[in-house]
Design a protein around this motif. Structure first.
Motif, PDB file in Angstrom:
ATOM      1  N   ALA A 299       1.068  -1.214   0.022  1.00 53.77           N
ATOM      2  CA  ALA A 299      -0.161   0.120   0.037  1.00 53.77           C
ATOM      3  C   ALA A 299       0.893   1.197  -0.086  1.00 53.77           C
ATOM      4  O   ALA A 299       1.521   1.422   0.846  1.00 53.77           O
ATOM      5  CB  ALA A 299      -0.909   0.221   1.312  1.00 53.77           C
ATOM      6  N   HIS A 300       0.718   2.012  -1.269  1.00 51.27           N
ATOM      7  CA  HIS A 300       1.670   3.183  -1.260  1.00 51.27           C
ATOM      8  C   HIS A 300       0.790   4.486  -1.375  1.00 51.27           C
ATOM      9  O   HIS A 300      -0.449   4.455  -2.059  1.00 51.27           O
ATOM     10  CB  HIS A 300       2.501   3.045  -2.545  1.00 51.27           C
ATOM     11  CG  HIS A 300       3.486   1.761  -2.422  1.00 51.27           C
ATOM     12  ND1 HIS A 300       2.934   0.465  -3.023  1.00 51.27           N
ATOM     13  CD2 HIS A 300       4.732   1.575  -1.819  1.00 51.27           C
ATOM     14  CE1 HIS A 300       3.669  -0.396  -2.540  1.00 51.27           C
ATOM     15  NE2 HIS A 300       4.865   0.368  -1.924  1.00 51.27           N
ATOM     16  N   SER A 301       1.248   5.545  -0.923  1.00 51.26           N
ATOM     17  CA  SER A 301       0.510   6.716  -1.267  1.00 51.26           C
ATOM     18  C   SER A 301       1.731   7.964  -1.060  1.00 51.26           C
ATOM     19  O   SER A 301       2.605   7.939  -0.566  1.00 51.26           O
ATOM     20  CB  SER A 301      -0.435   7.224  -0.139  1.00 51.26           C
ATOM     21  OG  SER A 301      -1.204   8.317  -0.221  1.00 51.26           O
ATOM     22  N   VAL A 322       5.489   6.890   0.674  1.00 55.36           N
ATOM     23  CA  VAL A 322       4.689   6.387   1.804  1.00 55.36           C
ATOM     24  C   VAL A 322       4.584   4.812   1.872  1.00 55.36           C
ATOM     25  O   VAL A 322       3.501   4.552   0.798  1.00 55.36           O
ATOM     26  CB  VAL A 322       3.419   7.258   2.569  1.00 55.36           C
ATOM     27  CG1 VAL A 322       3.206   6.696   3.706  1.00 55.36           C
ATOM     28  CG2 VAL A 322       3.889   8.676   2.440  1.00 55.36           C
ATOM     29  N   ASN A 323       4.893   3.987   2.650  1.00 54.36           N
ATOM     30  CA  ASN A 323       4.549   2.653   2.599  1.00 54.36           C
ATOM     31  C   ASN A 323       3.482   2.464   4.009  1.00 54.36           C
ATOM     32  O   ASN A 323       3.835   2.583   5.036  1.00 54.36           O
ATOM     33  CB  ASN A 323       5.568   1.676   2.467  1.00 54.36           C
ATOM     34  CG  ASN A 323       5.284   0.282   2.442  1.00 54.36           C
ATOM     35  OD1 ASN A 323       4.585  -0.342   3.518  1.00 54.36           O
ATOM     36  ND2 ASN A 323       5.651  -0.273   1.293  1.00 54.36           N
ATOM     37  N   ILE A 324       2.267   2.358   3.441  1.00 53.38           N
ATOM     38  CA  ILE A 324       1.489   2.438   4.558  1.00 53.38           C
ATOM     39  C   ILE A 324       1.279   1.412   5.697  1.00 53.38           C
ATOM     40  O   ILE A 324       1.528   1.530   6.804  1.00 53.38           O
ATOM     41  CB  ILE A 324      -0.317   2.629   4.314  1.00 53.38           C
ATOM     42  CG1 ILE A 324      -0.081   4.087   3.212  1.00 53.38           C
ATOM     43  CG2 ILE A 324      -1.095   2.735   5.326  1.00 53.38           C
ATOM     44  CD1 ILE A 324      -1.331   4.234   2.681  1.00 53.38           C
ATOM     45  N   HIS A 325       1.261   0.115   5.068  1.00 50.00           N
ATOM     46  CA  HIS A 325       1.601  -1.013   6.074  1.00 50.00           C
ATOM     47  C   HIS A 325       2.761  -1.056   6.861  1.00 50.00           C
ATOM     48  O   HIS A 325       2.780  -1.600   7.691  1.00 50.00           O
ATOM     49  CB  HIS A 325       1.517  -2.498   5.040  1.00 50.00           C
ATOM     50  CG  HIS A 325      -0.195  -2.649   4.595  1.00 50.00           C
ATOM     51  ND1 HIS A 325      -0.609  -3.501   3.679  1.00 50.00           N
ATOM     52  CD2 HIS A 325      -1.337  -1.984   5.177  1.00 50.00           C
ATOM     53  CE1 HIS A 325      -1.825  -3.587   3.443  1.00 50.00           C
ATOM     54  NE2 HIS A 325      -2.349  -2.578   4.182  1.00 50.00           N
ATOM     55  N   ILE A 360      -0.151   9.718   3.983  1.00 41.84           N
ATOM     56  CA  ILE A 360      -0.995  10.259   2.676  1.00 41.84           C
ATOM     57  C   ILE A 360       0.084  10.660   1.668  1.00 41.84           C
ATOM     58  O   ILE A 360       0.050  10.360   0.507  1.00 41.84           O
ATOM     59  CB  ILE A 360      -2.196  10.854   2.914  1.00 41.84           C
ATOM     60  CG1 ILE A 360      -3.071  10.269   3.962  1.00 41.84           C
ATOM     61  CG2 ILE A 360      -2.845  11.161   1.736  1.00 41.84           C
ATOM     62  CD1 ILE A 360      -3.662   8.987   3.490  1.00 41.84           C
ATOM     63  N   HIS A 361       0.798  11.951   1.924  1.00 37.76           N
ATOM     64  CA  HIS A 361       1.533  12.735   1.146  1.00 37.76           C
ATOM     65  C   HIS A 361       2.887  12.896   1.747  1.00 37.76           C
ATOM     66  O   HIS A 361       3.047  13.085   2.897  1.00 37.76           O
ATOM     67  CB  HIS A 361       0.843  13.857   0.700  1.00 37.76           C
ATOM     68  CG  HIS A 361      -0.257  13.604  -0.267  1.00 37.76           C
ATOM     69  ND1 HIS A 361       0.023  13.233  -1.820  1.00 37.76           N
ATOM     70  CD2 HIS A 361      -1.662  13.766  -0.205  1.00 37.76           C
ATOM     71  CE1 HIS A 361      -1.308  13.177  -2.253  1.00 37.76           C
ATOM     72  NE2 HIS A 361      -2.137  13.698  -1.192  1.00 37.76           N
ATOM     73  N   VAL A 362       3.716  13.062   0.654  1.00 41.49           N
ATOM     74  CA  VAL A 362       5.196  13.472   1.103  1.00 41.49           C
ATOM     75  C   VAL A 362       5.775  14.398   0.388  1.00 41.49           C
ATOM     76  O   VAL A 362       5.756  14.318  -0.736  1.00 41.49           O
ATOM     77  CB  VAL A 362       6.100  12.291   1.319  1.00 41.49           C
ATOM     78  CG1 VAL A 362       6.108  11.483  -0.015  1.00 41.49           C
ATOM     79  CG2 VAL A 362       7.644  12.759   1.516  1.00 41.49           C
ATOM     80  N   LYS A 363       6.171  15.753   0.535  1.00 42.04           N
ATOM     81  CA  LYS A 363       6.778  16.779  -0.488  1.00 42.04           C
ATOM     82  C   LYS A 363       7.864  17.739   0.396  1.00 42.04           C
ATOM     83  O   LYS A 363       7.564  17.887   1.434  1.00 42.04           O
ATOM     84  CB  LYS A 363       5.356  17.818  -0.695  1.00 42.04           C
ATOM     85  CG  LYS A 363       4.171  16.972  -1.485  1.00 42.04           C
ATOM     86  CD  LYS A 363       3.098  17.986  -1.690  1.00 42.04           C
ATOM     87  CE  LYS A 363       2.031  17.407  -2.331  1.00 42.04           C
ATOM     88  NZ  LYS A 363       0.887  18.185  -2.771  1.00 42.04           N
TER      89      LYS A 363
END
Length: 994
Positions: A299-301, A322-325, A360-363
């Motif tokens: 799961a990536h976001s 982001v790797n959510i798991h 959720i997001h990375v910036k």
């Protein structure tokens, strides 16, 4: 049978009880808990109660962060005021923490992403793209939201439209997920003029107010960024995590067909790895062990290609997501390879110790620091049954810096002069180049730009000696000062390629572009330029593509490139219908096998009667075969034959073209086995009786290899004939071919077939037994024999799954239904008694009772009753939703779905019941549909059914699983099955299980 299609969902629920705690770490503790490389530190930029539900964020030209606080989610509403907020956070003293908070909007509805520019803010608020003006920048809307686009699918749930981002070319880009079936356009656009998109990338031009689908495919893309070469990358969930996006590309998708039925092939991810260690993606939840070593989970976001100026240079140009798991930031290195890139796995960068972390997001921002948003909940995005089960009290944004935090040195960029903005194109932090470029674009659109200020950028174009040429080209393009002829001599393949794409943006042929596309001798081109040329061609008028296409398909070295074969085909495909004879003449010149195969297949689609501008295509098939006759090139023979076989696959017969006998003689005598095999297949399609006789002899020849005998049976099955029944009955005695023979007999109505199969059952192996039962459901006469065998014990009742009962019901035969009631008992739909039955089973299946279960025995029960349709832990069928990712640990969920499985059958898994002209009933899920065939996934095989042989077709509103599964199991079997369904990992079968 669990009813919800949770394999389509991006991320799987993780109950709070499994998190090790029932609340998230406090915001400050979560910030301090980040595990980072030496020299890095994390601060809490913003957190609850100041910030909750941060679904999206972006920066304005002052460096402030605008956040979508998505309080309406997960209950998207069709109309009325919402509760979503747009909030502005500002760090005025540069300590890494916000100290000013401003609410810009507090009644947004269904808002999923935000961008700032052109005197206001842009919002995706399904079903709309909105613009809210704020020309004076006082953080107060100047008026109500303006609807720029509508038609985005409200039913997309967590696959909703979003991820707005300004591209380097001046367009506003967005992403769309696979659950959506959107048709977008300006308000009032007629349905037939709207743009369809269900997953992929779309874009909107803020000045010309044009919208277009940019690329199609993936699953749920939720992150977008560009590298220093101006190349777009998006991150994705479930299937591989990253894609290099070119305009006009069609990417692999989790399920379903591409919107264009003639793309035929889809581009795979550019990643050479996955972030979980094999098995099903849900096994990676928690990101531990081997899965942690691989990257944490599926799961990536979010997507960030770091081009800031705070982190060390070793990180520059790498992708962070982001790797959510896995509760971490993955890091991939983008390695240029051929026309594209390979995304290689680098050591994961950062780890959160908070079990509730849901990034959720990375910036990166104007100070070069990196900001990571955290949804903060015990589940992820789609697993909540109701709004009340969501935790809407949490949300954070963390800031990660190397060394000391600092403020942006430039303040509000809007206050800079044109020349100062132009100078920022050379800034090491790409953030400044992008924001200053967009401001220059705004001023140019408003007629307020001093064109003399662009002179340094024009000098870059003329000298081609600076490291910032690409930024100069994008800025000149965005401000309307772009001349593609100036960039043609650049030594950079990236710049020359991008120039082709930008020059073709207006969809009108530019003389210089046509020359560039048409003439590139091998020493003066590169696969990168050819990739961009294939993308640019898709925007040019069809009549202007021929010369360039001939050049692109002549490079034999591109045959194995990751992108070029398919991108070339996407550019060529529309040309085929416009000039079929020109396409025929091109076939021998093509050096890329896949393009040649797809061109052949597309010509057959036209031969089959599709309308074409140049009129009658009746002779196309014969002309194609004559091309075969004229060539001694085995590669051309393979490609054309393979294309013809693909086009005819699933079709019983085609009229034999006049030139076929001559071609058949040559092809069957070829020393190339692949040529011979394809020739046999075509011969059967064309009704060549001599070949059919020869194939039957091969199938019976015990001296022939098992592979050739199986292949002979496979080819014969293309065109069923009564002559083949004795052959198949004979092969029931041969172990190596028995399964093929059993499945093949389903196509025939000979009265001796059911008796032979029932007699064989006792000595058959388990897989053959499943095939026998499936074949006996194909016709009413067969079904009666099956029910007799069940009644007399020849076929044990325990071997008959719920699926088989539903298939027998779907025959809709009075005699079968009456016999079914006698042998099996009443099978009735769920009734008002359902709640009472749920309560009864729930009282029986207490945690103490389930704790005593034998999960291995439960797996055996699952194998007998569920695995024909459902897959769990990489084992089982594909006819029904996969259960690995469902809420199977939730007893209420299991009971609800088992006792009322037809309450909700997902669209993609609705069973089609086909009655064929020969009396056979085929039941399964349609995986692909063409004008001539249906590809149907049945319980034991994938078959292609000719449309012309379908007498009746009905979509069943019922689940293939009838009610009453638990009623046919003992109490211990129910207990064991429920425990097995809740198992977090696979368990061994009982030793006695075959």
């Amino acid at each position: 049978m669990l009813r919800e299609l949770l394999i389509f969902l991006t991320i799987v629920a993780l109950p709070a009880s499994l998190c090790g705690q029932d609340r998230a770490l406090p915001p400050e503790a979560a910030a301090k808990g980040w595990q980072l490389p030496p020299g890095f530190s994390a601060t809490l930029f913003a957190g609850e109660p100041d910030l909750v539900q941060p679904m999206s964020f972006t920066f304005d030209d002052r460096g402030r962060i605008w956040v979508v606080e998505a309080l309406t989610y997960p209950t998207w509403k069709k109309e009325g005021p919402g509760s979503d907020r747009i909030t502005i956070f500002e760090d005025t003293d540069g300590d890494g923490r916000h100290d000013k908070r401003t609410v810009f909007l507090d009644n947004g509805l269904n808002v999923s992403s935000v961008e700032v520019g052109f005197g206001g803010i842009w919002l995706t608020a399904v079903p709309n793209l909105l613009f809210i003006p704020d020309k004076n920048g006082d953080d107060v809307p100047d008026g109500p939201p303006q609807v720029l686009l509508d038609g985005f699918d409200l039913g997309a749930r967590h696959n909703v439209v979003g991820n707005l981002a300004w591209g380097p070319d001046g367009w506003l880009y967005g992403l769309n997920g696979i659950l959506s079936n959107s048709k977008i356009g300006k308000p009032g656009t007629p349905d037939d003029k709207r743009i369809p998109i269900n997953c992929g990338v779309w874009r909107y031009h803020p000045v010309r107010h044009e919208v277009e689908a940019y690329a199609h495919g993936t699953t749920n893309p939720w992150g977008i960024d560009w590298d220093e070469r101006g190349q777009m990358f998006i991150t994705n969930c479930v299937i591989k995590h990253i894609f290099h996006v070119m305009p006009g590309a069609h990417f692999t998708r989790m399920y379903g067909q591409d919107l264009n039925p003639h793309v035929y092939g889809l581009i795979e991810s550019c990643a050479d790895h996955q972030h979980w260690a094999g098995g099903h993606w849900t096994s990676s939840r928690g990101g531990h062990g081997a899965h942690g070593d691989a990257g944490g989970g599926h799961a990536h976001s979010g997507c960030m290609i770091y081009l800031g100026d705070n982190w060390p240079d070793e990180y520059r140009g790498d992708v962070f997501l982001v790797n959510i798991h896995g509760q971490r930031l993955n890091r991939d290195k983008l390695v240029p390879t051929g026309s594209t890139y390979v995304a290689q796995h680098a050591p994961d960068f950062a780890f959160s110790k908070d079990p509730w972390f849901r990034g959720i997001h990375v910036k990166y921002g104007p100070d070069g620091g990196v900001y990571v948003s955290d949804w903060s909940d015990h589940g992820e995005c789609h697993d909540h049954k109701s709004e009340e089960e969501c935790d809407k009290t949490g949300g954070r944004i963390f800031k990660i810096v190397y060394g000391e935090a600092r403020q942006s040195p430039h303040g509000d960029l809007v206050k800079l002069t044109d020349s100062e903005l132009v100078a920022l194109q050379t800034h090491k932090n790409e953030w400044f180049a992008r924001h200053s470029r967009r401001i220059l674009q705004e001023r140019a659109a408003a007629g307020k730009l001093d064109r003399n200020a662009l002179q340094p950028l024009r000098e870059c174009a003329s000298t081609h000696v600076g490291p910032h040429d690409l930024k100069a080209m994008f800025t000149l393009h965005a401000t309307g000062d772009f001349d593609p002829t100036i960039w043609a001599n650049s030594p950079s393949s990236s710049i020359r390629g991008q120039a082709l794409v930008l020059a073709a943006e207006n969809r009108r042929p530019h003389e210089h572009v046509l020359k560039c596309l048409a003439y590139h001798p091998p020493g003066n081109t590169s696969p990168v330029i050819r990739l961009h040329a294939a993308a640019a061609l898709q925007r040019l008028p069809i009549a202007d593509r021929w010369d360039a296409i001939k050049m692109l398909v002549s490079f034999v070295e591109d045959a194995d490139d990751h992108y070029l074969p398919l991108m070339n085909w996407y550019a060529l495909e529309p040309v085929v219908a416009a000039d079929t004879r020109g396409a025929l003449a091109l076939l021998p010149e093509i050096k890329i096998p896949l393009v040649r195969q797809y061109l052949t297949r597309r010509l057959i689609a036209l031969y089959d009667g599709e309308s074409a501008p140049n009129g009658n295509n009746a002779g196309l098939l014969d002309e194609l075969v004559r091309v075969l006759n004229k060539s001694d090139d085995p590669k051309l023979q393979v490609d054309l034959c393979a294309g013809l076989c693909d086009a005819f696959r699933g079709r019983r017969s085609m009229k034999m073209p006049a030139s076929w006998p001559e071609a058949a003689a040559r092809l069957k005598s070829s020393p190339i086995p692949q040529v011979k095999n394809l020739a046999y297949e075509l011969a059967v399609v064309f009704g060549d009786r001599d070949v059919a006789t020869e194939l039957r002899q091969i199938a019976l020849d015990e001296r022939a290899t098992p592979t050739s005998r199986a292949r002979a049976l496979e080819v014969l099955a293309i065109r069923p004939s009564a002559d083949q029944v004795p052959l198949l009955l004979t092969l029931l005695d041969e172990a190596g071919l028995r399964g093929d023979a059993i499945r093949g007999l389903a196509a025939y109505e000979a009265q001796e077939i059911p008796g032979k199969l029932v007699a064989l059952y006792a000595t058959a192996i388990p897989l053959e037994k499943q095939d026998i039962i499936q074949t006996l459901t194909a016709r009413p006469a067969f079904a009666l024999a099956l029910l007799d065998a069940i009644e007399n014990g020849t076929i044990p009742r325990k071997d008959v799954s719920a699926l088989i009962i539903r298939q027998l019901q779907a025959l809709e035969d009075k005699a079968v239904n009456e016999r079914l009631v006698t042998v099996w008992g009443n099978i009735r739909p769920a009734s008002a008694e359902k709640k009472e039955k749920i309560a009864t089973f729930k009282s029986q299946l207490t945690p103490e009772v389930v704790q005593q279960a034998d999960r291995s025995q439960g797996r055996a029960v699952f194998a007998k009753n569920c695995a024909t349709c459902h897959k769990l832990f990489d084992e089982g069928g594909k006819l029904a939703p996969e259960l690995t990712g469902s809420q199977r640990a939730n007893l209420d969920y299991v009971l609800d779905n088992v006792l009322d499985p037809s309450a909700l059958v997902p669209r993609e898994y609705r069973v089609q019941v086909l009655r064929l002209a020969d009396g056979r009933i085929v039941q399964g899920v349609v995986k692909e549909e063409t004008p001539h065939t249906l590809t149907v996934e049945t319980a034991n095989e994938t078959i292609r059914v000719p449309i012309g042989e379908i007498e009746a077709r009905k979509e069943s509103p019922l689940s293939m699983m009838p009610e009453g599964l638990f009623d046919r199991l003992t109490a211990d079997e129910v207990r064991d099955l429920v425990a097995y369904l809740a198992s977090p990992q696979q368990v061994p079968l009982p030793k006695s299980t075959p």
